[in-house]
Design a protein around this motif. Structure first.
Motif, PDB file in Angstrom:
ATOM      1  N   LYS A 116      36.555  37.130  44.836  1.00  0.00           N
ATOM      2  CA  LYS A 116      35.931  38.228  44.103  1.00  0.00           C
ATOM      3  C   LYS A 116      35.459  39.315  45.075  1.00  0.00           C
ATOM      4  CE  LYS A 116      36.240  35.894  40.208  1.00  0.00           C
ATOM      5  NZ  LYS A 116      35.043  35.415  39.505  1.00  0.00           N
TER       6      LYS A 116
ATOM      7  N   SER B 284      39.280  44.438  48.701  1.00  0.00           N
ATOM      8  CA  SER B 284      39.179  43.323  47.765  1.00  0.00           C
ATOM      9  C   SER B 284      38.762  42.049  48.491  1.00  0.00           C
ATOM     10  CB  SER B 284      40.529  43.073  47.082  1.00  0.00           C
ATOM     11  OG  SER B 284      40.919  44.174  46.294  1.00  0.00           O
TER      12      SER B 284
ATOM     13  N   GLN C 217      36.388  40.323  38.247  1.00  0.00           N
ATOM     14  CA  GLN C 217      36.945  40.334  39.590  1.00  0.00           C
ATOM     15  C   GLN C 217      36.088  41.160  40.543  1.00  0.00           C
ATOM     16  OE1 GLN C 217      39.455  38.352  40.215  1.00  0.00           O
ATOM     17  NE2 GLN C 217      39.447  38.813  42.398  1.00  0.00           N
TER      18      GLN C 217
ATOM     19  N   GLN D 127      36.995  43.271  33.873  1.00  0.00           N
ATOM     20  CA  GLN D 127      37.315  43.318  35.294  1.00  0.00           C
ATOM     21  C   GLN D 127      36.130  43.696  36.173  1.00  0.00           C
ATOM     22  OE1 GLN D 127      40.218  42.532  36.818  1.00  0.00           O
ATOM     23  NE2 GLN D 127      41.033  41.857  34.860  1.00  0.00           N
TER      24      GLN D 127
END
Length: 263
Positions: free
Chosen positions: A191, A30, A160, A79
């Motif tokens: 992001k 991430s 995201q 998302q």
């Protein structure tokens, strides 16, 4: 501790009757930019479509800790944003309308765009330098201009995770640099960006690199690591060489000089 945005386990996928992906296991961090590279036919675009939930497959994909297959479509669309290769939209739609499509996951059924939707779209169009064309139809734009509008549509989702397949297609070098700045800003906001790129030198600007060949991942690592550079040169049969240029890494063709020199 590194959190994982997308995890793939034992992924197999076929196009027609031909298996293209052969048991891929992969975890993408991430808040990082991961570039996926490899020779033609390696399965890069197929893998990206699987990660986006756009292609039937065996195995499991997890998005932000949830099984992708069981996520509600609306939640998934909020998302995860997608920019595919050679995407088309109605030529009669205005640039503003196309970008506003990115807000559909956030809008109630048949509702008019909210102030938040309009603000998100303006921000996205300005980021891709397409705001001044907002009243023009998509059919009036060049290939590079259309690509910037489609990128704005993906940015307007404010997802995201963004998956982009050949996002630099039709973009000239200055706008490729603009795209790079947009990606860096997104990562700075926390992001996650995953992109399939043919432009190896641009791909080396990413944080992480996944290298593919023949439907398998041959290497995954940081773009600054020498092991990644060696794996990258190897997957292209050592026909490219990775060199340092200031603080950047670039891929250059490895030219063989004929015996006896050049006449």
């Amino acid at each position: 501790m590194t959190t994982i945005a997308i995890k793939a386990q034992s992924i197999r996928a076929s196009l027609g009757q031909v298996e293209v992906l052969h048991g891929i296991d992969m975890a993408l961090p991430s808040g990082r930019w991961t570039s996926i590279v490899g020779p033609n036919g390696a399965g890069k675009s197929t893998l990206l479509k699987v990660l986006a939930g756009l292609l039937a497959h065996s195995g499991a994909v997890t998005l932000l800790g949830q099984p992708l297959a069981t996520m509600a479509g609306r939640r998934r669309a909020q998302q995860l944003a997608w920019l595919g290769q050679s995407e088309t939209s109605g030529d009669d739609l205005t640039v503003l309308d196309v970008a506003m499509l990115g807000r559909l996951p956030h809008q109630p059924w048949l509702a008019a765009p909210s102030a938040a939707d309009s603000a998100a779209v303006e921000q996205a169009l300005r980021a891709t330098q397409a705001w001044d064309w907002r009243a023009r139809s998509l059919g009036q734009l060049s290939g590079g201009e259309r690509q910037r509008v489609l990128l704005a549509r993906a940015l307007a989702v404010q997802a995201q995770v963004l998956l982009m397949d050949e996002p630099l297609a039709n973009l000239d070098p200055p706008h490729q640099a603009d795209w790079l700045a947009v990606v860096r800003e997104l990562v700075g906001q926390g992001k996650t960006v995953v992109s399939v790129l043919h432009e190896i030198s641009m791909a080396l600007h990413a944080d992480e690199m996944v290298i593919m060949a023949n439907g398998r991942v041959t290497h995954q690592g940081a773009c600054v690591e020498s092991a990644t550079h060696r794996a990258l040169e190897a997957v292209f049969d050592h026909r490219i060489a990775i060199h340092a240029l200031g603080s950047q890494w670039v891929a250059l063709p490895r030219l063989e000089v004929p015996i006896g020199g050049i006449n």
